[in-house]
Design a protein around this motif. Structure first.
Motif, PDB file in Angstrom:
ATOM      1  N   MET B   1      -5.661   2.166   3.025  1.00  0.00           N
ATOM      2  CA  MET B   1      -4.468   2.689   3.707  1.00  0.00           C
ATOM      3  C   MET B   1      -3.272   2.633   2.768  1.00  0.00           C
ATOM      4  O   MET B   1      -2.958   1.598   2.205  1.00  0.00           O
ATOM      5  N   SER B   2      -2.650   3.783   2.601  1.00  0.00           N
ATOM      6  CA  SER B   2      -1.506   3.836   1.701  1.00  0.00           C
ATOM      7  C   SER B   2      -0.253   4.179   2.488  1.00  0.00           C
ATOM      8  O   SER B   2      -0.279   4.958   3.452  1.00  0.00           O
ATOM      9  N   LEU B   3       0.837   3.581   2.058  1.00  0.00           N
ATOM     10  CA  LEU B   3       2.111   3.823   2.708  1.00  0.00           C
ATOM     11  C   LEU B   3       2.475   5.299   2.630  1.00  0.00           C
ATOM     12  O   LEU B   3       3.007   5.877   3.580  1.00  0.00           O
ATOM     13  N   ARG B   4       2.162   5.906   1.492  1.00  0.00           N
ATOM     14  CA  ARG B   4       2.463   7.324   1.331  1.00  0.00           C
ATOM     15  C   ARG B   4       1.679   8.162   2.338  1.00  0.00           C
ATOM     16  O   ARG B   4       2.207   9.144   2.880  1.00  0.00           O
ATOM     17  N   ALA B   5       0.446   7.784   2.593  1.00  0.00           N
ATOM     18  CA  ALA B   5      -0.371   8.519   3.561  1.00  0.00           C
ATOM     19  C   ALA B   5       0.228   8.394   4.961  1.00  0.00           C
ATOM     20  O   ALA B   5       0.246   9.352   5.738  1.00  0.00           O
ATOM     21  N   VAL B   6       0.713   7.195   5.276  1.00  0.00           N
ATOM     22  CA  VAL B   6       1.361   6.991   6.569  1.00  0.00           C
ATOM     23  C   VAL B   6       2.568   7.908   6.695  1.00  0.00           C
ATOM     24  O   VAL B   6       2.758   8.589   7.711  1.00  0.00           O
ATOM     25  N   ALA B   7       3.380   7.948   5.637  1.00  0.00           N
ATOM     26  CA  ALA B   7       4.567   8.799   5.651  1.00  0.00           C
ATOM     27  C   ALA B   7       4.168  10.273   5.797  1.00  0.00           C
ATOM     28  O   ALA B   7       4.775  11.016   6.567  1.00  0.00           O
ATOM     29  N   ARG B   8       3.138  10.667   5.057  1.00  0.00           N
ATOM     30  CA  ARG B   8       2.664  12.052   5.159  1.00  0.00           C
ATOM     31  C   ARG B   8       2.288  12.381   6.584  1.00  0.00           C
ATOM     32  O   ARG B   8       2.679  13.403   7.143  1.00  0.00           O
ATOM     33  N   GLU B   9       1.497  11.470   7.190  1.00  0.00           N
ATOM     34  CA  GLU B   9       1.030  11.695   8.554  1.00  0.00           C
ATOM     35  C   GLU B   9       2.201  11.791   9.528  1.00  0.00           C
ATOM     36  O   GLU B   9       2.143  12.528  10.514  1.00  0.00           O
ATOM     37  N   ALA B  10       3.252  11.035   9.237  1.00  0.00           N
ATOM     38  CA  ALA B  10       4.436  11.080  10.101  1.00  0.00           C
ATOM     39  C   ALA B  10       5.327  12.270   9.759  1.00  0.00           C
ATOM     40  O   ALA B  10       6.330  12.505  10.441  1.00  0.00           O
ATOM     41  N   GLY B  11       4.982  12.990   8.710  1.00  0.00           N
ATOM     42  CA  GLY B  11       5.760  14.168   8.346  1.00  0.00           C
ATOM     43  C   GLY B  11       7.078  13.859   7.665  1.00  0.00           C
ATOM     44  O   GLY B  11       8.025  14.641   7.749  1.00  0.00           O
ATOM     45  N   VAL B  12       7.150  12.709   7.001  1.00  0.00           N
ATOM     46  CA  VAL B  12       8.391  12.350   6.305  1.00  0.00           C
ATOM     47  C   VAL B  12       8.102  12.108   4.821  1.00  0.00           C
ATOM     48  O   VAL B  12       6.950  12.136   4.395  1.00  0.00           O
ATOM     49  N   SER B  13       9.152  11.862   4.091  1.00  0.00           N
ATOM     50  CA  SER B  13       8.990  11.665   2.645  1.00  0.00           C
ATOM     51  C   SER B  13       8.412  10.280   2.352  1.00  0.00           C
ATOM     52  O   SER B  13       8.475   9.388   3.203  1.00  0.00           O
ATOM     53  N   PRO B  14       7.870  10.091   1.146  1.00  0.00           N
ATOM     54  CA  PRO B  14       7.232   8.811   0.824  1.00  0.00           C
ATOM     55  C   PRO B  14       8.170   7.623   0.912  1.00  0.00           C
ATOM     56  O   PRO B  14       7.721   6.497   1.140  1.00  0.00           O
ATOM     57  N   ALA B  15       9.454   7.847   0.734  1.00  0.00           N
ATOM     58  CA  ALA B  15      10.395   6.724   0.715  1.00  0.00           C
ATOM     59  C   ALA B  15      10.963   6.410   2.094  1.00  0.00           C
ATOM     60  O   ALA B  15      11.638   5.394   2.264  1.00  0.00           O
TER      61      ALA B  15
END
Lengths: 172, 172
Positions: B1-15
DNA sequence: GCGGCGATCTTGACGCCGTAAAGTATCTTG
DNA sequence: CAAGATACTTTACGGCGTCAAGATCGCCGC
């Protein structure tokens, strides 16, 4: 733990390990396999140990947990690989069958060897207890209790005494 | 599980997540905390459940393992955080104290409430057994045995029956 | 003695990761 | 409406696992 760090420590380039292992996971599998062999040897040695004041099963239980406590990182690698492949190590996969060893100890401890279901359930119970305790024993909050009992070994033994199958003699 | 993947799934930027959590670990801590609360609720509900054919302790044991089996990823996050901080969750850290719950159930199961050491050892034994079984129950090699016993629930119950403290009534 | 070959390693690159700094838009509140 | 907080973006850095393309070196058959 990173593969690159391992390569650095070995004084080689980051890609060098790939000439010995397919990928990082295969390296960890190899480490795990050595770990299971080592644990198997320790359990075998513990079982022929003389002058022990444990019941035969409690002896393998304490030995198992002590191994996990003395090599925490190794034990983690070992168990994580098992979880990934969803199987405990057995002789078919090349190591020395720590799971069989538990069953043997159970028969020696007085379980009916013809009751296959009961034997298997007891083996699962014993392994669960040992693995669970191995993971719990590292928690700091038990330090007072360990001190009060006179060390970690006494603590482990005390816990095992509360689990039926580890008690002295054949099961109730 | 990657934080970036979570952000992607939520439709927001990696930061974006960094405006809600200090780092990845803090996100996982928050998830774990919710998990312990949920498990605490399930244990509480199980204990008041009527018509159960388990002993009171076996009931919480089976409930614990079933929770871990139904939410394996969540349970992994929960336990991994505990291992990192080397402590089981307690009320001091804000969640509802699953560990206290085990001790309460032990007293209800007939243990002497004034024997603090015995109570603590029994709690460790119970938690070790439940956690250990939760991790073992996912191994494929037990599938035949589960089938033979008529399902996973019967399997769990059978294993717990081999552990003293989980047996019906007060400890031997 | 030497040509080739396999084993072992390096270099460089790709895409993904966690994380930080700086900037931007939107919403709240005096 | 001004001002500040809130939620987000963009850009960037270094580290990661992994791969493809060479480089080096020791050994074997001729």
């Amino acid at each position: 733990m990173s593969l690159r760090a391992v390569a650095r420590e070995a004084g080689v380039s980051p890609a060098a390990p790939y000439h010995h292992f397919k990928d990082k996971n295969e390296l960890l599998e190899a480490i795990a396999e050595q770990g299971w062999d080592l644990l198997g040897d320790m359990l075998a040695k513990a079982r022929i140990e003389s002058g022990s004041n444990y019941g035969p099963l409690a002896l393998v239980g304490v030995t198992y947990v002590r191994f996990a406590r003395e090599h925490p990182a190794l034990y983690r690698v070992m168990y994580d690989r098992s979880r990934d492949r969803e199987a405990l190590p057995d002789r078919q996969h090349g190591h020395n069958g720590a799971y069989d060893r538990v069953r043997t100890a159970l028969v020696q401890a007085g379980l009916d060897p013809t009751d296959l279901v009961g034997l298997e359930l007891a083996a699962v119970a014993a392994w669960s207890a040992a693995h669970g305790l191995a993971e719990m024993a590292c928690f700091k909050q038990f330090q007072p209790l360990k001190d009060q009992l006179g060390g970690e070994e006494a603590f482990l033994r005390g816990v095992f005494e509360h689990m039926g199958i580890f008690a002295e003699g054949p099961k109730r």
